[in-house]
Scaffold this active site. Structure first.
Site, mmCIF file in Angstrom:
data_model
loop_
_atom_site.group_PDB
_atom_site.id
_atom_site.type_symbol
_atom_site.label_atom_id
_atom_site.label_comp_id
_atom_site.label_asym_id
_atom_site.label_seq_id
_atom_site.Cartn_x
_atom_site.Cartn_y
_atom_site.Cartn_z
ATOM 1 N N GLU A 90 0.816 -1.205 0.000
ATOM 2 C CA GLU A 90 0.000 0.000 0.000
ATOM 3 C C GLU A 90 0.853 1.260 0.000
ATOM 4 O O GLU A 90 1.965 1.286 0.526
ATOM 5 C CB GLU A 90 -1.013 -0.089 1.148
ATOM 6 C CG GLU A 90 -0.817 0.750 2.324
ATOM 7 C CD GLU A 90 -1.958 0.547 3.356
ATOM 8 O OE1 GLU A 90 -2.318 -0.599 3.683
ATOM 9 O OE2 GLU A 90 -2.467 1.552 3.842
ATOM 10 N N CYS A 110 6.252 -7.059 7.389
ATOM 11 C CA CYS A 110 7.345 -6.533 8.210
ATOM 12 C C CYS A 110 7.628 -7.530 9.316
ATOM 13 O O CYS A 110 6.729 -8.197 9.808
ATOM 14 C CB CYS A 110 6.933 -5.188 8.820
ATOM 15 S SG CYS A 110 8.240 -4.388 9.785
ATOM 16 N N CYS A 117 1.088 -2.064 15.430
ATOM 17 C CA CYS A 117 1.181 -1.848 13.988
ATOM 18 C C CYS A 117 0.508 -2.955 13.186
ATOM 19 O O CYS A 117 0.785 -4.145 13.389
ATOM 20 C CB CYS A 117 2.650 -1.735 13.598
ATOM 21 S SG CYS A 117 2.901 -1.481 11.835
HETATM 22 N N1 SAH Z 1 9.411 0.440 10.110
HETATM 23 C C1 SAH Z 1 9.557 1.856 10.082
HETATM 24 C C2 SAH Z 1 8.662 2.575 9.090
HETATM 25 C C3 SAH Z 1 7.238 2.140 8.936
HETATM 26 S S1 SAH Z 1 6.097 2.563 10.205
HETATM 27 C C4 SAH Z 1 9.421 2.428 11.470
HETATM 28 O O1 SAH Z 1 9.167 1.678 12.393
HETATM 29 O O2 SAH Z 1 9.616 3.633 11.634
HETATM 30 C C5 SAH Z 1 5.900 4.313 10.144
HETATM 31 C C6 SAH Z 1 5.497 4.915 11.473
HETATM 32 O O3 SAH Z 1 4.134 4.604 11.805
HETATM 33 C C7 SAH Z 1 6.325 4.406 12.637
HETATM 34 O O4 SAH Z 1 6.637 5.463 13.499
HETATM 35 C C8 SAH Z 1 5.371 3.437 13.292
HETATM 36 O O5 SAH Z 1 5.741 3.170 14.605
HETATM 37 C C9 SAH Z 1 4.071 4.161 13.131
HETATM 38 N N2 SAH Z 1 2.868 3.343 13.330
HETATM 39 C C10 SAH Z 1 2.652 2.081 12.936
HETATM 40 N N3 SAH Z 1 1.431 1.679 13.283
HETATM 41 C C11 SAH Z 1 0.843 2.706 13.906
HETATM 42 C C12 SAH Z 1 -0.429 2.910 14.500
HETATM 43 N N4 SAH Z 1 -1.338 1.955 14.509
HETATM 44 N N5 SAH Z 1 -0.682 4.119 15.044
HETATM 45 C C13 SAH Z 1 0.247 5.100 15.022
HETATM 46 N N6 SAH Z 1 1.462 4.984 14.475
HETATM 47 C C14 SAH Z 1 1.762 3.793 13.944
#
Ligand code: SAH
Length: 342
Positions: A90, A110, A117
């Site tokens: 996505e 991932c 997440c």
């Molecule tokens: N793996 C990388 C990039 C992808 S996630 C990382 O961890 O940074 C991008 C951002 O979205 C990250 O800060 C992650 O922690 C956040 N994220 C993922 N799921 C989320 C959710 N349900 N609510 C808020 N932020 C979230």
């Protein structure tokens, strides 16, 4: 298999030589792929028919749109793209006053396992090739007819867990002969893979590094993010200091606020004390609840209080503006709902 769209101009020139062609053909092909966003050999009208015939054995990656949602609130568009092998990923287009920003995925799935997440559920399927990261931007630019000026690698996947393809992607995206997006307009977000942060600092890039912190100490961070068992917060912050020294680029910290878990006054103070003196920017975002977990987002007042408390220590604290909240899926939820259905 030779992945033409992941190759640099130099590599393409070499390939042309190997095929008994003039090296400059490599430059022509590069420009068709990365500047004119061609999707097939037939598009490349200034190559002879014979050459195009010869090249046909090299497939050119392209994405198929498997779904699209448009926000009625702010025009944000979420795309579900199908890769050549059938996997879906996505990408999101956000329209801001200062330009169009695209959020791309770096892996199918991932393996970092962050508790809140949606992309962690189901694990990692595979890394994306540089071409597949580029294609998300190319495809969106072609579909909308609008220029993309900012790219954030914040979709599904851990970019630093796919280091070589990520670097290739950044170099092609920002280098000469392609879309030439400014490195300053590219952000890579990581859950904090310490050795790769040090490595990235040596690459002489001007991109923004964003670190997903989400907690004020190791104990809480470990509850939310398994990677925190491998690298302590102190190790992550030390790597960030070094990254800033090497690149001069201010670090962004992302902090998702989860009600009752990491949003208290004490949490803000503890976080502030750790970040004090570091040249950084903290981006707060109330967690997006996912149906698989019972995390709740912090109330607005709690978020404001957290921000005010943190500002006593850190100058730049922002509340991330939420885009497309009326459509499926912040943070990997569009892909998730697709996988649940099929
Ligand atoms: N793996 C990388 C990039 C992808 S996630 C990382 O961890 O940074 C991008 C951002 O979205 C990250 O800060 C992650 O922690 C956040 N994220 C993922 N799921 C989320 C959710 N349900 N609510 C808020 N932020 C979230």
């Amino acid at each position: 298999m030779t992945d033409i769209k992941s190759m640099t101009t130099e590599e393409l020139r070499k390939l042309m030589e190997e095929l008994g062609e003039k090296p400059f053909r490599g430059g022509q092909i590069y420009s068709w792929l990365h500047s004119r966003l061609a999707v097939s050999w037939e598009d490349m009208t200034d190559l002879s028919k014979a050459l195009r015939e010869k090249l046909r054995k090299y497939p050119i990656t392209s994405l198929e749109t498997a779904g699209e949602q448009v926000s009625a609130l702010d025009g944000t568009r979420k795309y579900l793209f199908r890769l050549a092998d059938g996997n879906v990923i996505e990408s999101v287009l956000m329209r801001y006053k200062h330009g169009n920003s695209v959020c791309i995925s770096s892996q199918a799935g991932c393996r970092m396992g962050c508790r809140f997440c949606a992309s962690a559920i189901g694990g990692r399927i595979r890394n994306l090739a540089a071409s597949e990261m580029l294609d998300q931007i190319y495809r969106i630019q072609t579909l909308t007819g609008e220029r993309v000026s900012n790219v954030v690698v914040m979709g599904t996947g851990e970019p630093l867990d796919n280091y070589d393809q990520l670097l290739r992607f950044i170099r092609i995206l920002t280098g000469e002969g392609g879309l030439q997006i400014s490195q300053r307009n590219v952000t890579v977000s990581t859950c904090g893979l310490v050795p790769q942060i040090y490595r990235l600092a040596e690459e002489k890039l001007q991109i923004t590094l964003a670190i997903s912190l989400h907690a004020p100490n190791d104990e809480k961070r470990r509850m939310l993010m398994p990677i925190a068992r491998k690298y302590s917060m102190e190790e992550v912050l030390e790597a960030c200091r070094s990254y800033f020294e090497k690149t001069g680029r201010r670090i962004t910290f992302e902090y998702s606020l989860v009600a009752g878990v990491n949003d208290g006054e004490e949490d803000a103070r503890e976080l502030g004390e750790k970040l004090r003196g570091l040249n950084c920017h903290v981006n707060l975002i109330p967690v997006n609840p996912i149906k698989e977990r019972d995390f709740r987002r912090s109330d607005r007042i709690v978020v404001q209080k957290f921000k005010i408390n943190l500002e006593k220590y850190v100058r730049n604290v922002t509340l991330r503006r939420e885009m497309g909240s009326d459509i499926d899926g912040a943070c990997g939820q569009l892909r998730r709902s697709y996988l649940d259905r099929s």
